[in-house]
Design an enzyme around this catalytic site. Structure first.
Site, PDB file in Angstrom:
ATOM      1  N   LYS A 159       0.873  -1.172   0.000  1.00  0.00           N
ATOM      2  CA  LYS A 159       0.000   0.000   0.000  1.00  0.00           C
ATOM      3  C   LYS A 159       0.912   1.223   0.000  1.00  0.00           C
ATOM      4  O   LYS A 159       1.224   1.787   1.050  1.00  0.00           O
ATOM      5  CB  LYS A 159      -0.890  -0.055   1.253  1.00  0.00           C
ATOM      6  CG  LYS A 159      -2.346   0.214   0.962  1.00  0.00           C
ATOM      7  CD  LYS A 159      -3.212   0.014   2.166  1.00  0.00           C
ATOM      8  CE  LYS A 159      -4.226   1.115   2.338  1.00  0.00           C
ATOM      9  NZ  LYS A 159      -5.108   1.403   1.232  1.00  0.00           N
TER      10      LYS A 159
HETATM   11  N1  PMP Z   1      -7.670  -2.322  -3.127  1.00  0.00           N
HETATM   12  C1  PMP Z   1      -7.150  -1.101  -2.937  1.00  0.00           C
HETATM   13  C2  PMP Z   1      -6.448  -0.438  -4.069  1.00  0.00           C
HETATM   14  C3  PMP Z   1      -7.263  -0.463  -1.692  1.00  0.00           C
HETATM   15  O1  PMP Z   1      -6.745   0.747  -1.499  1.00  0.00           O
HETATM   16  C4  PMP Z   1      -7.956  -1.104  -0.650  1.00  0.00           C
HETATM   17  C5  PMP Z   1      -8.116  -0.410   0.681  1.00  0.00           C
HETATM   18  N2  PMP Z   1      -7.045  -0.664   1.532  1.00  0.00           N
HETATM   19  C6  PMP Z   1      -8.482  -2.384  -0.892  1.00  0.00           C
HETATM   20  C7  PMP Z   1      -8.320  -2.958  -2.136  1.00  0.00           C
HETATM   21  C8  PMP Z   1      -9.186  -3.135   0.203  1.00  0.00           C
HETATM   22  O2  PMP Z   1      -8.290  -3.519   1.196  1.00  0.00           O
HETATM   23  P1  PMP Z   1      -8.750  -3.685   2.715  1.00  0.00           P
HETATM   24  O3  PMP Z   1      -9.928  -4.582   2.690  1.00  0.00           O
HETATM   25  O4  PMP Z   1      -7.575  -4.286   3.377  1.00  0.00           O
HETATM   26  O5  PMP Z   1      -9.078  -2.339   3.219  1.00  0.00           O
END
Ligand code: PMP
Length: 318
Positions: A159
């Site tokens: 991320k």
């Molecule tokens: N894809 C992207 C590009 C994201 O930014 C997120 C948010 N973190 C997600 C998927 C979903 O991830 P999570 O369920 O861990 O929040």
């Protein structure tokens, strides 16, 4: 950013919202290399709230940092403790939590040299991400003209802030013409994910989500896969095309911010009946039971904290 009455954990100290500033020559501000998380805490009862899958989010933050070669100068345990303390000091019973580790000031060339790595954690109340009614009625989405970044240019297991320039552009494009969200395709034209969400479809009773090649390893995605298994729903992590999405019986987004948001329409075509379908509703209701502490089976995913007796700041820098 308008002022808020919350403290921010800034490199080991609690500072006021307005004091949590960075210098204009901060390396990350110029080149987009920082790693971050989005986490939610939910109210469980009158004296307790819980952070959902906190350890998994902290683990992903440090995994992102490992990929980005950012050496966070705090341990995972310190980050976890700081998060819980921050919520209690701010007397938050429900919150969105945003940790970020970035490269600070010093050298401004591309090589960050020995510029300091800063770790900051903010937390504040944040309601439904995709707008009122999104969770109950569903949202509209558009296939983006932007492509999800290639896996060898942008590392999607991390991320990393810079990856989100692509998401921001896709989001602006979709919302500027009246859609709620964008869906990005990968380099080969298969459905990848939303701007900040993973995507699922239900077709002929099978729940499908793209494999973890060009998408973020979402913690909500993993949660949904585990709930589905527990509910006896057949699941496939398989690529699918935009036209398969158009003819799906149900579709939904998952994400910490978006939670489980039904998609009722894509590119002007209704998905199924245009109402949240039975599988989506079942997964959504189980999800909220879990995060709000009503489901014993997945109780280990909750990091409880006391909301009845507020904490005082010990190491405040004001
Ligand atoms: N894809 C992207 C590009 C994201 O930014 C997120 C948010 N973190 C997600 C998927 C979903 O991830 P999570 O369920 O861990 O929040």
């Amino acid at each position: 950013m308008s002022s808020k009455p919350y403290k921010i954990w800034f490199n080991g100290q609690f500072v006021s919202w307005d004091q949590a500033q960075v210098h204009v020559l901060t390396h990350t501000l110029h080149y987009g290399l920082a790693v971050f998380e989005g986490i939610r805490a939910y109210k469980c009862d009158d004296s307790r709230s819980a952070v959902f899958r906190l350890q998994d989010h902290i683990d992903r933050l440090y995994a992102s940092a490992h990929i980005a070669e950012i050496k966070i100068p705090f341990t995972k345990e310190q980050a976890l403790e700081a998060t819980l303390e921050l919520l209690q000091i701010n007397e938050l019973v429900e919150a969105y939590i945003r940790p970020i580790a970035y490269i600070g000031g010093g050298k401004i060339g591309l090589h960050p040299g020995d510029n300091p790595i800063e770790l900051v954690i903010a937390a504040y109340p944040w309601g439904t991400y995709l707008g009122e009614g999104a969770l109950s009625k569903g949202i509209t989405a558009k296939i983006s003209s932007f492509t999800r970044m290639g896996v060898n240019s942008f590392m999607t297991k991390a991320k990393i802030t810079g990856n989100y320039a692509n998401s921001v552009k896709a989001k602006l494009e979709a919302t500027s013409i009246g859609f709620d969200e964008a869906i990005l395709l990968d380099n080969e034209g298969y459905v990848a994910e939303g701007t900040g969400e993973n995507i699922f479809i239900v077709r002929r009773g099978i729940l499908k989500t793209p494999p973890l090649t060009s998408v973020l390893e979402g913690i909500t995605r993993d949660t949904v896969l585990k709930i589905a298994k527990d509910e006896g729903i057949e699941v496939e992590a398989e690529r699918f095309t935009r036209d398969e999405l158009y003819i799906a019986d149900e579709a939904f987004f998952t994400g910490t911010a978006a939670e489980i948001t039904p998609i009722r329409e894509v590119d002007g075509r209704l998905i199924g009946t245009g109402q949240p379908g039975p599988v989506t509703k079942k997964l959504q209701s189980r999800f909220f039971n879990i995060v709000e502490g009503r489901d014993q089976k997945f109780i280990d995913w909750l990091e409880f904290f006391d909301t009845a007796s507020p904490l005082k700041v010990k190491n405040e820098s004001l």
